[in-house]
Design an enzyme around this catalytic site. Structure first.
Site, PDB file in Angstrom:
ATOM      1  N   ILE B  48      42.453  53.333  45.075  1.00  0.00           N
ATOM      2  CA  ILE B  48      42.403  54.660  46.152  1.00  0.00           C
ATOM      3  C   ILE B  48      41.716  54.116  47.414  1.00  0.00           C
ATOM      4  O   ILE B  48      40.368  54.107  47.636  1.00  0.00           O
ATOM      5  CB  ILE B  48      42.315  55.104  45.109  1.00  0.00           C
ATOM      6  CG1 ILE B  48      42.873  55.271  44.337  1.00  0.00           C
ATOM      7  CG2 ILE B  48      42.324  57.225  46.171  1.00  0.00           C
ATOM      8  CD1 ILE B  48      44.465  55.819  44.426  1.00  0.00           C
ATOM      9  N   HIS B  50      39.654  57.058  49.380  1.00  0.00           N
ATOM     10  CA  HIS B  50      39.153  57.825  48.778  1.00  0.00           C
ATOM     11  C   HIS B  50      38.891  59.288  49.726  1.00  0.00           C
ATOM     12  O   HIS B  50      39.047  59.003  51.118  1.00  0.00           O
ATOM     13  CB  HIS B  50      38.265  58.290  47.639  1.00  0.00           C
ATOM     14  CG  HIS B  50      38.295  57.973  46.200  1.00  0.00           C
ATOM     15  ND1 HIS B  50      38.713  58.423  45.161  1.00  0.00           N
ATOM     16  CD2 HIS B  50      38.226  56.118  45.830  1.00  0.00           C
ATOM     17  CE1 HIS B  50      38.954  57.342  44.319  1.00  0.00           C
ATOM     18  NE2 HIS B  50      38.600  56.290  44.516  1.00  0.00           N
ATOM     19  N   VAL B 173      26.670  29.545  43.494  1.00  0.00           N
ATOM     20  CA  VAL B 173      25.740  29.962  43.876  1.00  0.00           C
ATOM     21  C   VAL B 173      24.496  29.957  42.699  1.00  0.00           C
ATOM     22  O   VAL B 173      24.730  30.779  42.354  1.00  0.00           O
ATOM     23  CB  VAL B 173      24.984  30.707  45.238  1.00  0.00           C
ATOM     24  CG1 VAL B 173      23.547  30.348  45.088  1.00  0.00           C
ATOM     25  CG2 VAL B 173      25.379  30.223  46.660  1.00  0.00           C
ATOM     26  N   ARG B 312      34.089  47.429  36.798  1.00  0.00           N
ATOM     27  CA  ARG B 312      33.368  48.357  37.731  1.00  0.00           C
ATOM     28  C   ARG B 312      32.093  48.055  37.606  1.00  0.00           C
ATOM     29  O   ARG B 312      31.474  47.645  36.708  1.00  0.00           O
ATOM     30  CB  ARG B 312      33.633  49.929  37.628  1.00  0.00           C
ATOM     31  CG  ARG B 312      35.395  50.387  38.034  1.00  0.00           C
ATOM     32  CD  ARG B 312      34.633  52.054  37.528  1.00  0.00           C
ATOM     33  NE  ARG B 312      35.849  52.499  36.642  1.00  0.00           N
ATOM     34  CZ  ARG B 312      36.073  52.503  35.781  1.00  0.00           C
ATOM     35  NH1 ARG B 312      35.925  52.257  35.289  1.00  0.00           N
ATOM     36  NH2 ARG B 312      37.403  53.637  35.937  1.00  0.00           N
ATOM     37  N   CYS B 402      61.678  35.285  45.140  1.00  0.00           N
ATOM     38  CA  CYS B 402      61.387  36.562  44.324  1.00  0.00           C
ATOM     39  C   CYS B 402      62.490  37.833  44.299  1.00  0.00           C
ATOM     40  O   CYS B 402      62.370  38.622  45.004  1.00  0.00           O
ATOM     41  CB  CYS B 402      60.060  36.903  44.211  1.00  0.00           C
ATOM     42  SG  CYS B 402      59.623  38.867  43.904  1.00  0.00           S
ATOM     43  N   CYS B 404      63.170  40.604  42.345  1.00  0.00           N
ATOM     44  CA  CYS B 404      62.676  41.694  42.320  1.00  0.00           C
ATOM     45  C   CYS B 404      61.609  42.810  43.073  1.00  0.00           C
ATOM     46  O   CYS B 404      62.055  43.675  43.723  1.00  0.00           O
ATOM     47  CB  CYS B 404      62.359  41.675  41.001  1.00  0.00           C
ATOM     48  SG  CYS B 404      62.765  41.393  38.694  1.00  0.00           S
TER      49      CYS B 404
END
Lengths: 417, 482
Positions: B48, B50, B173, B312, B402, B404
């Site tokens: 999204i 926002h 790292v 998240r 592909c 689809c």
């Protein structure tokens, strides 16, 4: 942009399209069969096991052998087979003809126009996503057909130790195939209480190899961050998973054989109406869809057990196309329905006074049941069927009475699922 | 070799920073432990852009969100990523919810947003007929939209690389120390990368990197979100992003018309302990289905083609943590970049560039900045004439692999030549395998093309790097025991 015209455009060069194309070509109709793959034959090409053709060719063939036979039939009859050709758009023209936009290796972007269309597009496999199997998303999760292609066409092993979800025929065939490659098969897990594959495949592919079949069980979790590491298998009680009895099975590969879905996306562009019971088009006994001069047959219409049935059905569909293009009018038809003991009937419209083949998928399990044909509520023909399973398609030949208003079929006796 | 700046993490934060730093006369590298950029937090989210009304503009988060939103259109023009400014509707289904919607509207006005509408039931249904008829009203923000997050990260990294930024994949790292004015970053494979400045854009692992470099100690707690994707034929596809009224902890479960043509429903929000736990659950699907069905007509279980979960990188407090370390020198922290991090990312890139400058990095603009990425033709979006012209030059544009998503062999070759050699990398770059058959028909062909173009043997190809091998070897290499 090149424009190509023909009488009949057949979409899909599997057994259905090739058998139909051979009929229309022999009849003198200019026929083009298109297919997305580089070789004709459809899924048969990857089915290197035998058992094909006993009914249609009266001998036992492998999938590729059957594919070669039907491709030769079509080519010898004069059908033009365009491989490496993908249809991306379909539309109906004002004069009743049809135009398809295709991508073709040979012609690049081009348009094909035809007087009639036959969809023989086959199926795609239902996926893990369709049945919403929880868990991680590691490598090692395949549909059974994709794994079959990888193994039999590309020559690579999908893993070393597998669990198979669903007891569809492709899954069963793959269980045996994996064993023959040295891949351990830990389990076949079927959510229903009865196998979804043919009984002969349960015997020849599982029982003969000692592969356990868990009926009434479901895979309820997938473990492994990079590659599949294990799955949870849970028995069902009253249709719901009983997690107290879940057990974990280590494996590095998970194959899904959980059903086939007719490919109808292109047909929908021609406003073809879809039967929710089959996932394919509604057709009458000419195999004509709800859009005039658009026909459908084979697994793209409804899922068949045997390729032999696909070939026979497609020959009949092609015969109708020949009659209709010779000027025969679509006759007045009787609606055909089924009781709740049957999942569906094909076709759903039939001509009075003509002999027809009807195909059904049972919803009951029985060692003896009676298939009844009722015209306006009265039984006009019945047949005792010794072995009824949802996995086994039923075929019934019948002449519809001349005065009949509606036809209904039912199975009596046996256990409703 | 000593870099001027090394960015650890090639997610959206690292990639946006690299995109900015590529414009200056410095030596810059991006390191990522994964096989490709964007393979962590950035690949699995709602995609999204926002509108800038969920948070008060007094926070850094909201300030960068509003700024980032304003930058996206011109970036799309130059960098070519799939993005549509669809607009966002926050739909209320009760008078009580309508009060919250009004608050969002006023916050949006306060944040300086333009074109906002507080809508009656009639106006709401006119804007979005797919909403359920019992909607009471809504708040419409025309400035929101949807983006393909992985393609966006790929585009940022592509531009950074065009401008000379190095990208080291599969480079993890493990620790860092600062000595004689130079950071020494030790990698898992034993190599040491040296740089004057370090940007910690390690996403879910930013806390571990910070600690391993002797910088601030903080905790990133993963918060999982599950999403379900509906086929492009779904009747549910709205014209705008549909938000419910938000709760204190989450923006809620959305119905999202993705730029690729599918419809996405989700996400959930659950704290988890494992930073690699991206498993989906059965219970959440039922919840998401019910919640979205209550908002939008035509959401159906039948249309689900796949599911995924993302994490998240949540941090203590409500804001992003973007600041120079106070414990170690020349070390910029960019942590806790959760929603609306994707929207804010262009502004985050600029902000981090400015922080580096404040910390003493000399930034002189190059005279030959490459602002535009070369296009990657997508046959499905071109006219017949354009496709024909491409096919004249390269016939692989006529071969649809592909079916689809209508992706040609040429597009897959293009992705591999851009460095995306995993199956997921190719999928994210081209959409091949993202459609209703989920690669059932085309995966064998795609593997062959990747192998042929990259020179990697078939049996060594992976889904997303490391041990995610697709195959276990050639047929005939296992002992058969019957």
């Amino acid at each position: 942009m090149k424009n190509i015209s023909c009488d009949v455009l057949v979409v899909g060069a599997g057994a259905a399209g090739l058998c139909a194309g051979s009929v229309t070509s022999k009849h003198g109709l200019d026929t083009i069969i298109i297919d997305r793959e580089d070789q004709p034959g459809g899924i048969l090409k990857q089915c290197i096991h035998n058992g094909f053709g006993l009914r249609y060719f009266k001998e036992e063939l492998t999938g590729p052998e059957y594919a070669c036979r039907v491709a030769k039939l079509a080519a010898d009859a004069g059908a033009k087979i365009m491989t490496g050709t993908t249809a991306v758009e379909a539309k109906k023209n004002a004069d009743g003809s049809f135009t398809f936009k295709v991508f073709s290796q040979k012609e690049k972007v081009c348009y094909i126009s035809s007087k009639a269309v036959l969809f023989t597009t086959g199926c795609r496999e239902r996926t893990r996503g369709n049945i919403i199997t929880p868990g991680t998303r590691p490598a090692g999760v395949f549909t059974a057909g994709a794994a079959q292609k990888l193994l039999n066409i590309s020559g690579y092993l999908p893993g070393k130790c597998a669990v198979i979800v669903g007891s569809g025929d492709i899954g069963l065939i793959m269980a045996r195939r994996l064993k023959w490659c040295g891949i351990d098969v830990k389990a076949v897990v079927e959510i229903m209480r009865h196998p979804s594959g043919l009984t002969r495949n349960i015997v020849q592919c599982l029982d003969d190899f000692g592969i356990p079949l868990y009926l009434g069980h479901s895979v309820t979790n997938i473990y492994g961050k990079e590659r599949v590491e294990a799955v949870d298998i849970t028995p069902l009680a009253d249709g719901k998973p009983d997690f107290s009895k879940t057990f974990k099975v280590d494996c590095d590969t998970l194959l899904f054989s959980v059903g086939l879905v007719p490919e109808v996306e292109l047909a929908k562009q021609l406003e073809v109406k879809i039967n929710p019971a089959t996932g394919g088009a509604f057709v009458d006994d000419d195999y004509e869809t709800t859009t005039p001069m658009v026909f459908a047959s084979g697994n793209g219409l409804h899922v068949h057990d045997l390729v032999d049935f696909v070939s026979e059905e497609s020959e009949r569909a092609a015969g109708s196309i020949c009659r209709r293009l010779s000027g025969a009018k679509n006759s007045d038809k009787v609606p055909v329905t089924v009781e709740k003991t049957l999942k569906y009937v094909v076709p759903t419209q039939a001509t009075r006074g003509e002999k027809q083949s009807f195909y059904f998928r049972p919803l009951i399990v029985a060692n003896k049941a009676t298939l009844e044909a009722r015209a306006d509520g009265k039984i006009i023909k019945k047949r005792l069927i010794p072995f009824v399973r949802p996995a086994e398609m039923l075929e019934f030949e019948l002449e519809i009475p001349a005065e009949c208003k509606e036809m209904e079929f039912a199975l009596t006796g046996g256990e409703l699922l | 070799m000593v870099y001027d700046t090394v960015i650890v993490g090639a997610g959206v934060t690292g990639a946006a920073t690299a995109w900015q730093l590529g414009r200056y006369n410095i030596k810059c590298a991006v390191l990522d432990k994964a096989a490709d950029c964007g393979f962590g937090v950035s690949k699995a989210n709602s995609g999204i852009i926002h509108g800038g009304f969920h948070h008060s503009v007094t926070s850094l988060k909201a300030k960068l969100e509003v700024e980032g939103n304003l930058m996206i259109d011109s970036m799309q023009h130059a960098l070519h990523f799939p993005y549509v400014r669809t607009g966002i509707l926050v739909a209320a289904f009760s008078e009580e919810e309508m009060q919250t919607v009004e608050k969002l509207y006023h916050r949006g006005l306060g944040n300086g947003l333009k074109g906002l509408e507080l809508c009656s039931k009639e106006r709401t249904l006119e804007l979005e007929p797919k909403l359920q008829d019992n909607v009471v009203g809504s708040f419409y923000a025309p400035n929101g939209g949807t983006i393909e997050p992985y393609r966006y990260v790929f585009a940022l990294m592509e531009n950074a690389q065009l401008n000379g930024v190095e990208f080291k994949r599969n480079t993890k790292v493990v620790s860092g120390r600062f000595a004689d004015g130079i950071w020494h970053l030790e990698c898992e494979d034993g190599s040491v990368v040296k740089s004057r400045y370090v940007v910690n854009a390690a996403g879910l692992f930013a806390d571990e990197l910070s600690k391993a470099c002797g910088a601030e100690e903080f905790t990133i707690r993963p918060r999982k979100g599950e999403e379900y994707l509906l086929d492009r034929t779904s009747d549910a596809r709205p014209s705008k992003v549909i938000f419910p009224v938000p709760t204190k902890t989450s923006k809620g479960v959305l119905v999202i018309p993705t730029p690729g043509g599918t419809t996405m429903i989700g996400p959930t929000a659950d704290m988890v302990d494992d930073k690699e736990d991206a498993a989906t659950t059965g219970e959440h699907f039922d919840k998401i289905l019910a919640m979205t069905q209550n908002m939008v007509k035509g959401v159906s279980r039948r249309d689900v083609i796949t599911a995924f979960a993302g994490l998240r990188p949540a941090i203590e407090g409500d804001d992003f943590y973007i600041a120079p370390s106070e414990k170690v020198p020349n070390f910029i922290q960019a942590a806790g970049i959760q929603s609306p991090g994707l929207t804010a990312s262009p502004a985050i890139g600029v902000y981090i560039k400015d922080l580096l400058k404040k910390c003493g990095l000399e930034l002189v603009e190059k005279s030959d900045i490459i602002y535009e990425n070369p296009g990657h033709p997508e046959v499905r979006n071109l006219s017949d004439e354009q496709v024909q012209a491409l096919c004249e030059k390269d016939e692989s544009y006529s071969r649809i692999v592909c079916r689809c998503e209508q992706i040609t062999e040429a597009e897959i070759i293009d992705a591999v030549r851009c460095g995306h050699t995993t199956v997921d990398g190719v999928k994210f770059h081209t959409r091949a395998g993202m459609g209703r058959c989920q690669g059932g028909f085309c995966s064998a062909k795609i593997l062959e093309i990747i192998s042929r173009e990259s020179g990697i043997p078939m049996q060594e190809l992976t889904k997303r790097g490391a041990n995610s091998r697709i195959m276990a070897g050639k047929l005939g290499t296992l002992e058969v025991k019957l």
